[in-house]
Design an enzyme around this catalytic site. Structure first.
Site, PDB file in Angstrom:
ATOM      1  N   HIS A  72      -7.755  -6.728   2.058  1.00 50.50           N
ATOM      2  CA  HIS A  72      -6.397  -5.269   1.541  1.00 50.50           C
ATOM      3  C   HIS A  72      -5.605  -5.884   2.370  1.00 50.50           C
ATOM      4  CE1 HIS A  72      -4.480  -1.674   0.047  1.00 50.50           C
ATOM      5  NE2 HIS A  72      -3.832  -1.187   1.585  1.00 50.50           N
TER       6      HIS A  72
ATOM      7  N   SER B 246       0.665  -1.185   0.218  1.00 49.62           N
ATOM      8  CA  SER B 246       0.068   0.129   0.113  1.00 49.62           C
ATOM      9  C   SER B 246       0.900   1.113  -0.178  1.00 49.62           C
ATOM     10  CB  SER B 246      -0.908   0.007   0.861  1.00 49.62           C
ATOM     11  OG  SER B 246      -1.892   0.629   1.296  1.00 49.62           O
TER      12      SER B 246
END
Length: 247
Positions: A229, A90
């Site tokens: 995620h 990320s």
């Protein structure tokens, strides 16, 4: 170097080094555990960003350039000694890209492999949308809701008001820093020659990752692993990642 980079399991005889870059609001704890999952041929380093953990009392970084220069200064000698690869998740995927770009342009150093996870290609339209988010108008409640949806933080920790307040601040500051990342690929200019592997969670929001192909003359591969995620925190996915990265 110890202030900026953690080396949880020192392996002076390792053949290569894996430098790990955490996500927004994240620290070194989860990725530091990888140090014992890899064989003795790989030594794991984890970047510690300012404003958290052992650097809690330090001010947050002003911009991406500040972070890149700091990491480069801390690691340059080690990166000149033996082959190295980057892994970033990320926010960490963008910072690892920026550090790799700086190393290539200024020192002629390049990772043998760039592993990026849970992030858009920095030349994509989706990344430009991130840069346009008006953070000054974003409420704490919205940031907290985002944290809860994406996961990665044990719910019981979010019951602690001090922890919650610090986490919201850290995520906000990391997003502000990310918005200072600027990269424009000129026609005919391919910045890297190393292979790039992109990992994503199957239940995460779709990421614009195809454009990573345009950033290297090496091979580019894509993998979806089960989960959202923070798929990489699942033990089965950790095993896949460490085996794949080692190979």
């Amino acid at each position: 170097m110890e202030k900026v980079v953690t080396r949880p399991y020192k392996r002076p005889d390792a053949l290569c080094r894996l430098i790990c870059f955490p996500w927004a609001g994240g620290g070194t704890f989860q990725l530091a555990k990888w140090g014992k999952l890899f064989s003795s041929s790989v030594e794991v380093f984890v970047v510690t960003f300012p404003g958290r953990e052992s650097r809690l009392k330090e001010p947050f970084a002003e911009d991406v350039t500040t972070i890149v220069n700091e990491i480069t200064s801390a690691l340059l000698e080690e990166l000149q000694e033996k082959p190295f690869a980057f892994f970033g998740h990320s926010f960490g995927s963008y910072i690892s890209f920026a550090v790799a770009l700086h190393l290539k342009e200024k020192y002629g150093l390049e990772p043998i492999h760039l592993f990026v996870s849970g992030g858009h290609a920095p030349t994509s339209e989706a990344f430009l949308l991130i840069k346009s988010i008006p953070l000054c108008e974003t409420k704490d409640e919205d940031i907290l809701a985002y944290v809860k949806v994406t996961g990665g933080v044990p719910p019981e920790l979010l019951q602690n008001e001090d922890f919650k307040k610090q986490l919201i601040l850290t995520v906000r500051e990391d997003c502000r820093v990310l918005q200072t990342l600027s990269f424009e690929k000129s026609e005919g200019n391919i910045p890297f020659s190393c292979d790039i592997t992109c990992f994503n969670g199957s239940e995460d929001i779709p990421h614009d990752i195809e454009a990573w192909r345009d950033l290297t003359s090496g091979d580019t591969s894509f993998y979806k692993l089960p989960g959202g995620h923070f798929y990489l925190l699942e033990p089965s996915n950790e095993i896949f990642l460490t085996k794949h990265i080692t190979r």
